[in-house]
Write a protein that holds these residues in place. Sequence first.
Motif, PDB file in Angstrom:
ATOM      1  N   UNK A  12      29.750  37.647  48.590  1.00 37.49           N
ATOM      2  CA  UNK A  12      30.500  36.620  49.313  1.00 37.49           C
ATOM      3  C   UNK A  12      29.714  35.327  49.459  1.00 37.49           C
ATOM      4  N   UNK A  13      28.438  35.443  49.764  1.00 42.00           N
ATOM      5  CA  UNK A  13      27.589  34.247  49.855  1.00 42.00           C
ATOM      6  C   UNK A  13      27.463  33.561  48.499  1.00 42.00           C
ATOM      7  N   UNK A  14      27.323  34.357  47.455  1.00 34.70           N
ATOM      8  CA  UNK A  14      27.240  33.841  46.085  1.00 34.70           C
ATOM      9  C   UNK A  14      28.510  33.050  45.756  1.00 34.70           C
ATOM     10  N   UNK A  15      29.659  33.627  46.065  1.00 33.96           N
ATOM     11  CA  UNK A  15      30.924  32.954  45.783  1.00 33.96           C
ATOM     12  C   UNK A  15      31.080  31.691  46.632  1.00 33.96           C
ATOM     13  N   UNK A  23      32.864  25.892  41.476  1.00 33.67           N
ATOM     14  CA  UNK A  23      33.233  27.116  40.767  1.00 33.67           C
ATOM     15  C   UNK A  23      34.395  27.760  41.508  1.00 33.67           C
ATOM     16  N   UNK A  24      35.290  28.431  40.772  1.00 33.66           N
ATOM     17  CA  UNK A  24      36.414  29.120  41.395  1.00 33.66           C
ATOM     18  C   UNK A  24      35.920  30.043  42.507  1.00 33.66           C
ATOM     19  N   UNK A  25      36.647  30.090  43.607  1.00 38.41           N
ATOM     20  CA  UNK A  25      36.217  30.841  44.789  1.00 38.41           C
ATOM     21  C   UNK A  25      36.080  32.344  44.543  1.00 38.41           C
ATOM     22  N   UNK A  26      36.732  32.876  43.525  1.00 32.83           N
ATOM     23  CA  UNK A  26      36.676  34.313  43.272  1.00 32.83           C
ATOM     24  C   UNK A  26      35.709  34.672  42.140  1.00 32.83           C
TER      25      UNK A  26
END
Length: 67
Positions: A12-15, A23-26
């Motif tokens: 989650x932190x990476x995203x 970058x796309x949230x997913x």
Amino acid sequence: MKRTYFKNILVGLDQFVGTLFGIDADETISSYVGRNFPGTWKEKALDFIFGKGHCQASIEWDEIEPS
């Protein structure tokens, strides 16, 4: 259970950080780099940190929306 919990927090932190950079949230940063910059120093750096082939293995092709 705790390991899965902490792994989910890190993903989650990476995203979240990836989203700050457009970058796309997913999608994780490793997936983005593996998809868009194969064989470059960016991919090599992440693979050095997380293990050989990490970026390519991180790509979730079914999650990528066509542009």
